[in-house]
Enzyme design. Structure first.
Site, PDB file in Angstrom:
ATOM      1  N   PHE A   1      71.594  10.269  44.163  1.00  0.00           N
ATOM      2  CA  PHE A   1      72.647   9.969  43.175  1.00  0.00           C
ATOM      3  C   PHE A   1      72.596   8.544  42.639  1.00  0.00           C
ATOM      4  CE2 PHE A   1      74.781   8.146  46.910  1.00  0.00           C
ATOM      5  CZ  PHE A   1      75.342   7.004  46.354  1.00  0.00           C
TER       6      PHE A   1
ATOM      7  N   LYS B   1      65.112  18.574  40.685  1.00  0.00           N
ATOM      8  CA  LYS B   1      66.425  18.950  41.230  1.00  0.00           C
ATOM      9  C   LYS B   1      67.245  17.662  41.276  1.00  0.00           C
ATOM     10  CE  LYS B   1      68.906  19.078  44.492  1.00  0.00           C
ATOM     11  NZ  LYS B   1      70.220  18.403  44.466  1.00  0.00           N
TER      12      LYS B   1
ATOM     13  N   GLU C   1      73.513  16.596  42.798  1.00  0.00           N
ATOM     14  CA  GLU C   1      74.689  17.336  42.302  1.00  0.00           C
ATOM     15  C   GLU C   1      75.844  16.377  41.980  1.00  0.00           C
ATOM     16  OE1 GLU C   1      73.328  17.266  45.196  1.00  0.00           O
ATOM     17  OE2 GLU C   1      74.674  17.675  46.873  1.00  0.00           O
TER      18      GLU C   1
ATOM     19  N   SER D   1      68.222  10.131  51.463  1.00  0.00           N
ATOM     20  CA  SER D   1      68.468   9.567  52.796  1.00  0.00           C
ATOM     21  C   SER D   1      67.332   9.960  53.756  1.00  0.00           C
ATOM     22  CB  SER D   1      69.793  10.107  53.328  1.00  0.00           C
ATOM     23  OG  SER D   1      69.704  11.512  53.435  1.00  0.00           O
TER      24      SER D   1
ATOM     25  N   CYS E   1      68.550   1.311  47.511  1.00  0.00           N
ATOM     26  CA  CYS E   1      67.740   1.342  48.727  1.00  0.00           C
ATOM     27  C   CYS E   1      67.066  -0.011  48.950  1.00  0.00           C
ATOM     28  CB  CYS E   1      66.699   2.446  48.641  1.00  0.00           C
ATOM     29  SG  CYS E   1      65.525   2.141  47.328  1.00  0.00           S
TER      30      CYS E   1
ATOM     31  N   GLU F   1      72.457   2.072  57.695  1.00  0.00           N
ATOM     32  CA  GLU F   1      72.553   1.866  56.249  1.00  0.00           C
ATOM     33  C   GLU F   1      74.005   2.092  55.850  1.00  0.00           C
ATOM     34  OE1 GLU F   1      70.588   4.795  53.663  1.00  0.00           O
ATOM     35  OE2 GLU F   1      70.072   3.136  52.335  1.00  0.00           O
TER      36      GLU F   1
HETATM   37  P1  NAD Z   1      70.817  12.475  50.029  1.00  0.00           P
HETATM   38  O1  NAD Z   1      69.711  12.494  50.998  1.00  0.00           O
HETATM   39  O2  NAD Z   1      72.174  12.877  50.469  1.00  0.00           O
HETATM   40  O3  NAD Z   1      70.469  13.435  48.780  1.00  0.00           O
HETATM   41  C1  NAD Z   1      69.224  13.385  48.138  1.00  0.00           C
HETATM   42  C2  NAD Z   1      68.901  14.768  47.583  1.00  0.00           C
HETATM   43  O4  NAD Z   1      68.812  15.698  48.660  1.00  0.00           O
HETATM   44  C3  NAD Z   1      69.973  15.287  46.635  1.00  0.00           C
HETATM   45  O5  NAD Z   1      69.342  15.907  45.537  1.00  0.00           O
HETATM   46  C4  NAD Z   1      70.758  16.298  47.481  1.00  0.00           C
HETATM   47  O6  NAD Z   1      71.237  17.378  46.741  1.00  0.00           O
HETATM   48  C5  NAD Z   1      69.743  16.769  48.497  1.00  0.00           C
HETATM   49  N1  NAD Z   1      70.331  17.047  49.819  1.00  0.00           N
HETATM   50  C6  NAD Z   1      71.406  16.442  50.392  1.00  0.00           C
HETATM   51  N2  NAD Z   1      71.612  16.928  51.638  1.00  0.00           N
HETATM   52  C7  NAD Z   1      70.654  17.856  51.859  1.00  0.00           C
HETATM   53  C8  NAD Z   1      70.322  18.701  52.963  1.00  0.00           C
HETATM   54  N3  NAD Z   1      71.041  18.692  54.073  1.00  0.00           N
HETATM   55  N4  NAD Z   1      69.253  19.522  52.840  1.00  0.00           N
HETATM   56  C9  NAD Z   1      68.520  19.545  51.716  1.00  0.00           C
HETATM   57  N5  NAD Z   1      68.801  18.768  50.636  1.00  0.00           N
HETATM   58  C10 NAD Z   1      69.838  17.928  50.699  1.00  0.00           C
HETATM   59  O7  NAD Z   1      70.829  11.015  49.365  1.00  0.00           O
HETATM   60  P2  NAD Z   1      71.891  10.407  48.353  1.00  0.00           P
HETATM   61  O8  NAD Z   1      73.176  10.191  49.072  1.00  0.00           O
HETATM   62  O9  NAD Z   1      71.912  11.189  47.095  1.00  0.00           O
HETATM   63  O10 NAD Z   1      71.205   9.004  48.024  1.00  0.00           O
HETATM   64  C11 NAD Z   1      71.362   7.861  48.817  1.00  0.00           C
HETATM   65  C12 NAD Z   1      70.219   7.702  49.779  1.00  0.00           C
HETATM   66  O11 NAD Z   1      68.981   7.673  49.078  1.00  0.00           O
HETATM   67  C13 NAD Z   1      70.265   6.394  50.548  1.00  0.00           C
HETATM   68  O12 NAD Z   1      69.917   6.624  51.872  1.00  0.00           O
HETATM   69  C14 NAD Z   1      69.224   5.533  49.847  1.00  0.00           C
HETATM   70  O13 NAD Z   1      68.670   4.507  50.643  1.00  0.00           O
HETATM   71  C15 NAD Z   1      68.206   6.556  49.511  1.00  0.00           C
HETATM   72  N6  NAD Z   1      67.323   6.108  48.457  1.00  0.00           N
HETATM   73  C16 NAD Z   1      66.070   5.721  48.831  1.00  0.00           C
HETATM   74  C17 NAD Z   1      65.199   5.231  47.891  1.00  0.00           C
HETATM   75  C18 NAD Z   1      63.833   4.776  48.293  1.00  0.00           C
HETATM   76  O14 NAD Z   1      63.066   4.423  47.432  1.00  0.00           O
HETATM   77  N7  NAD Z   1      63.481   4.757  49.557  1.00  0.00           N
HETATM   78  C19 NAD Z   1      65.604   5.148  46.544  1.00  0.00           C
HETATM   79  C20 NAD Z   1      66.878   5.575  46.195  1.00  0.00           C
HETATM   80  C21 NAD Z   1      67.741   6.050  47.173  1.00  0.00           C
END
Ligand code: NAD
Length: 485
Positions: A150, A174, A177, A227, A282, A376
């Site tokens: 997000f 994808k 959401e 994450s 991140c 984090e």
């Molecule tokens: P998230 O992991 O909750 O969601 C990421 C994606 O995975 C979304 O599209 C979501 O719909 C999907 N998702 C969520 N839970 C899931 C599950 N249980 N099973 C399968 N799919 C699932 O992450 P977020 O809250 O949207 O974003 C923040 C996180 O992203 C932070 O931890 C941040 O550090 C990380 N991030 C990392 C980088 C990087 O380059 N390393 C860059 C941007 C964000």
């Protein structure tokens, strides 16, 4: 609802998802109901994969110099629509308008890089024996998927879209959401730029669709950004299904501040790094290790933090759940004996009472074992730990399981080099609070911040989005047969 319900984008058309489940899209700025997003099913994904499969032969056989023309036009369209795209990012994500503009500018830079790919993917050729040539070519993989988080509704999708597609693949994305609107606009712009139908498809949803992507036999490669918990699930599931996967995870980035650091510049950088995009980057500085006597710099960091005003030059965090979680971290640290120097809890912005804001927060005398030091937080919070030596600071940084970024603030070249050599992170800053490498350099962390080989952007991404074909050719029958024939 301000906007119409969000639809999938399949084969060049916006189409209703089959799944009946939907989620509300709420603006973190003021709680405004923006739209609703469908939770697609495996059937919706199937349609997208089929469209991409049909488009693949034509697109992959289009010469790359022709393919990148789409991204010259796409770059121009991002520039032309910068204001509207930035406003949409701001509205659905909650960041400030300036941060949203920077995100679109970065998306423009990413498309610009993709237009240079013909210069970078030239294969190699060598006469390896008399009259015998070996040649390598970078060949697209087929249908690939990108799953995004997000915190950057436009930039992170653009980490993958231009490179993967310019290299000849067809993509299913994808979106998160929580912020599904921006990717829809990107789909329209790609179509306007002349991308053939089926090359780029958007399937909205949550866990169900992510799992279906990992399992789908028609998808060759999966990139994921989000994450660490989910990165591990996606990496395990898609590689279990013999797919190529690159999964970027969360982070806990350490800034090491040495006594010879320039106070003003250091304080500005630290404050900007921990609070930019409301700490939801991140690459955000989330922990600071104060080495030796740097109290004068910590004072200045607090001064800078107090200049950051929620609703003005500080955006909202994504939702109430996130605000509550961040505030719980701060309260727990306080209970455990840390000192809250600047407190952003219980922030309410007048006129935007339903917005989810957390003010800048500076926590001092944090112990390396406290949760604010190890986890984090993903909010505008910096946890300061104190050490006497650089080695003690490095030991704290090294002990953290993540490894996205680390920075040092110092005027000593020797100390900086020592930290570059010994920090356990993929991206290191020297007097830079957010050390994001710009194109053509690649973006990617280490340890629990990334699973898979190579980086997601820049030159490194070529290896992920293509496979190598090696051909050996002989046109001279008189050369006869030798040991390598
Ligand atoms: P998230 O992991 O909750 O969601 C990421 C994606 O995975 C979304 O599209 C979501 O719909 C999907 N998702 C969520 N839970 C899931 C599950 N249980 N099973 C399968 N799919 C699932 O992450 P977020 O809250 O949207 O974003 C923040 C996180 O992203 C932070 O931890 C941040 O550090 C990380 N991030 C990392 C980088 C990087 O380059 N390393 C860059 C941007 C964000």
């Amino acid at each position: 609802m301000k906007y119409a319900a969000v639809n999938n984008f399949i084969n060049g058309q916006f189409v209703k998802a089959q799944g009946s489940r939907t989620l509300d899209v709420i603006s973190p700025i003021d709680g405004n109901h923006l739209s609703s997003v469908p939770m697609s099913t495996a059937m919706d994904l199937n349609k997208a994969v089929n469209a991409a499969k049909v488009a693949f032969p034509g697109w992959s056989r289009t010469p790359i110099k022709e393919r990148v023309q789409v991204f010259f036009r796409y770059k121009y369209l991002l520039e032309k629509n910068l204001k509207e795209l930035s406003e949409l990012v701001q509205e659905e994500n909650g960041k400030t308008y300036g941060e949203a503009v920077a995100e679109i500018e970065k998306s423009i830079e990413l498309s610009e890089f993709a237009t240079s790919l013909p210069q970078l993917v030239t294969g190699e050729v060598l006469e390896v024996s008399k009259g015998v040539e070996c040649r390598t070519e970078h060949v697209p993989l087929g249908v690939v998927a990108s799953i995004v988080p997000f915190n950057f509704p436009s930039m992170v999708p653009n980490w993958t879209i231009p490179n993967a597609i310019a290299l000849g693949n067809c993509m299913i994305i994808k979106p998160s959401e929580k912020v599904p609107l921006s990717v829809g606009r990107l789909a329209s712009l790609l179509k306007e730029a002349g991308l053939p139908d089926g090359v780029f498809n958007v399937v909205h949803g949550d866990v169900e669709i992510v799992e279906a992507i990992c399992d789908h036999p028609g998808i060759e490669a999966v990139s994921f950004v989000g994450s660490t918990k989910v990165a591990k699930l996606v990496y395990q599931r898609s590689t279990h299904n013999f797919k190529r996967c690159l999964a970027l995870g969360g982070a806990k980035n350490h800034l090491m501040v040495l006594p010879d650091a320039i106070p003003g510049m250091t304080a500005q950088n630290v404050a900007a790094s921990m609070s930019g995009c409301a700490g939801q980057r991140c690459m955000a500085a989330s922990a600071m290790v104060a080495v030796g006597k740097v109290d004068h710099i910590i004072e200045k960091i607090c001064e800078e933090a107090r200049k950051i005003v929620p609703g003005k030059n500080l955006g909202a965090v994504i939702n109430q759940q996130s605000k509550d979680r961040i505030e719980r971290f701060i309260t727990e640290a306080e209970k455990d004996g840390a000192k809250i120097l600047v407190d952003g809890r219980k922030t309410v912005v007048q006129g935007k009472e339903k917005g989810t804001y957390v003010g800048p927060t500076v926590i001092d005398f944090v112990k390396p074992t406290m949760s604010v030091a190890t986890e984090e937080i993903f909010g505008p919070v910096i946890s300061i730990m104190r050490t006497n030596t650089v080695d003690e600071a490095l030991a704290i940084e090294n002990a953290n399981p993540y490894g996205n970024a680390a920075s040092v603030f110092t005027q000593s070249g020797g100390a900086a080099r020592y930290i570059i050599d010994n920090a356990s992170a993929g991206m290191i800053g020297v007097n830079v609070g957010v050390p994001v490498p710009r194109e053509p350099f690649s973006f990617g962390g280490w340890n629990e911040s990334k699973f898979g080989v190579g980086d997601i952007t820049g030159k490194s991404s070529i290896e992920f989005w293509t496979k190598l074909k090696k051909s050996t050719t002989k046109w001279n029958p008189e050369a006869g047969i030798n040991w390598m024939s």
